[in-house]
Design an enzyme around this catalytic site. Sequence first.
Site, PDB file in Angstrom:
ATOM      1  N   GLY A  19      52.196 -57.326 -58.564  1.00 39.13           N
ATOM      2  CA  GLY A  19      53.648 -57.229 -58.397  1.00 39.13           C
ATOM      3  C   GLY A  19      53.996 -56.525 -57.102  1.00 39.13           C
ATOM      4  N   GLY A  20      54.293 -55.239 -57.200  1.00 38.41           N
ATOM      5  CA  GLY A  20      54.759 -54.459 -56.049  1.00 38.41           C
ATOM      6  C   GLY A  20      53.940 -54.646 -54.781  1.00 38.41           C
ATOM      7  N   ASN A  45      53.175 -61.832 -57.636  1.00 40.66           N
ATOM      8  CA  ASN A  45      54.378 -62.126 -58.416  1.00 40.66           C
ATOM      9  C   ASN A  45      55.504 -61.331 -57.774  1.00 40.66           C
ATOM     10  OD1 ASN A  45      56.421 -62.422 -60.260  1.00 40.66           O
ATOM     11  ND2 ASN A  45      55.388 -61.340 -61.939  1.00 40.66           N
ATOM     12  N   GLY A  48      54.212 -51.573 -62.815  1.00 41.51           N
ATOM     13  CA  GLY A  48      55.205 -50.868 -62.006  1.00 41.51           C
ATOM     14  C   GLY A  48      55.241 -49.367 -62.253  1.00 41.51           C
ATOM     15  N   HIS A  94      55.403 -63.663 -68.943  1.00 47.00           N
ATOM     16  CA  HIS A  94      55.380 -62.314 -68.378  1.00 47.00           C
ATOM     17  C   HIS A  94      56.106 -61.359 -69.326  1.00 47.00           C
ATOM     18  CE1 HIS A  94      55.922 -58.918 -65.737  1.00 47.00           C
ATOM     19  NE2 HIS A  94      54.959 -59.428 -65.002  1.00 47.00           N
ATOM     20  N   SER A 116      49.969 -52.348 -61.688  1.00 50.77           N
ATOM     21  CA  SER A 116      49.689 -51.340 -60.655  1.00 50.77           C
ATOM     22  C   SER A 116      48.353 -51.555 -59.954  1.00 50.77           C
ATOM     23  CB  SER A 116      49.780 -49.917 -61.238  1.00 50.77           C
ATOM     24  OG  SER A 116      51.081 -49.672 -61.718  1.00 50.77           O
ATOM     25  N   GLU A 176      48.016 -58.142 -68.704  1.00 52.42           N
ATOM     26  CA  GLU A 176      48.851 -57.145 -68.043  1.00 52.42           C
ATOM     27  C   GLU A 176      49.342 -56.130 -69.072  1.00 52.42           C
ATOM     28  OE1 GLU A 176      50.621 -58.929 -64.176  1.00 52.42           O
ATOM     29  OE2 GLU A 176      52.034 -59.247 -65.801  1.00 52.42           O
ATOM     30  N   LYS A 205      58.537 -61.356 -58.433  1.00 56.90           N
ATOM     31  CA  LYS A 205      59.618 -61.006 -59.381  1.00 56.90           C
ATOM     32  C   LYS A 205      60.977 -61.317 -58.738  1.00 56.90           C
ATOM     33  CE  LYS A 205      56.488 -57.818 -61.594  1.00 56.90           C
ATOM     34  NZ  LYS A 205      56.286 -56.580 -62.371  1.00 56.90           N
ATOM     35  N   GLU A 246      58.090 -59.034 -68.813  1.00 54.33           N
ATOM     36  CA  GLU A 246      59.512 -58.825 -68.515  1.00 54.33           C
ATOM     37  C   GLU A 246      60.350 -59.940 -69.119  1.00 54.33           C
ATOM     38  OE1 GLU A 246      58.893 -58.371 -64.306  1.00 54.33           O
ATOM     39  OE2 GLU A 246      57.849 -56.493 -64.705  1.00 54.33           O
TER      40      GLU A 246
HETATM   41  P1  13P Z   1      52.925 -54.232 -60.492  1.00 55.88           P
HETATM   42  O1  13P Z   1      51.752 -54.668 -59.678  1.00 55.88           O
HETATM   43  O2  13P Z   1      54.151 -53.927 -59.680  1.00 55.88           O
HETATM   44  O3  13P Z   1      52.567 -53.138 -61.469  1.00 55.88           O
HETATM   45  O4  13P Z   1      53.357 -55.505 -61.393  1.00 55.88           O
HETATM   46  C1  13P Z   1      52.379 -56.191 -62.092  1.00 55.88           C
HETATM   47  C2  13P Z   1      52.979 -57.426 -62.642  1.00 55.88           C
HETATM   48  O5  13P Z   1      53.839 -57.375 -63.512  1.00 55.88           O
HETATM   49  C3  13P Z   1      52.539 -58.710 -62.082  1.00 55.88           C
HETATM   50  O6  13P Z   1      52.998 -59.776 -62.835  1.00 55.88           O
END
Ligand code: 13P
Length: 249
Positions: free
Chosen positions: A233-234, A9, A172, A94, A212, A166, A11, A96
């Site tokens: 994510g990251g 993802n 993050g 999600h 993470s 999640e 983002k 967010e």
């Molecule tokens: P991180 O892997 O950066 O913690 O993000 C997870 C996420 O929100 C994937 O949708």
Amino acid sequence: MRKNIVAGNWKMNKNLQEGVALATELKEIVSNPNCEVIIGTPFIHLATVSELLKDSVIKVSAENCADKVSGAYTGEVSAEMVKSTGAEYCILGHSERRAYYGETYEILKEKVQLALANDLKPIFCIGEVKEEREAGKQNEVVKAQLEGSVFNLSAEDFGKIVLAYEPVWAIGTGLTATPEQAQEIHAYIRGLVAEKYGNEVADNCTILYGGSCNAKNAAGLFANPDIDGGLIGGASLKAEDFKAIIDAF
Ligand code: 13P
């Protein structure tokens, strides 16, 4: 048997040129994975990246779609538009989007239905915030999220969605859920699916972990019976890091 999946993802990261460069690099290094591989990109990348990856093993996902079919909704992107780019999946719910864009259970229910009506497979995210985990309410929270937005689906439609657990406190932050914490709630989620749709649908339901997740902890998480991969994510923003997570399978 259910599919194992590693999904990225991105983002709100990468301009078009940077996104094309990352997708090109991934196409070169990901050739024979032991799981399905998906990258979730911003809308503006979808058409170009889908075309670029069309002969590869990597599939493409949007990160959102509108809760309306079409019309005067300035700035929105419909599920039909997403589908027309060549994307196969759509991340929905999600945390967010729930937190910053006011996406309610009802709005998400509409989005899931529109995604399915347009032949997109939703990757539906659920998970509790830190205060809820500290109060021991994580099970209650994920149950309400499922009941509020996806347990209205027919068994056939539910069978097309992927779930992603999640925990918001792990996104993050570098604070990953331990494999034991993740397995415990994944098993609970699968149990809810079994109660609602029966054992066969539950057995076939892919449940990803996100928060993470990285090259170091992925194998420990994926080794659990109810953790069928990750939503990353990251660590999906660098080809080598993402590949290392894929290689955890
Ligand atoms: P991180 O892997 O950066 O913690 O993000 C997870 C996420 O929100 C994937 O949708």
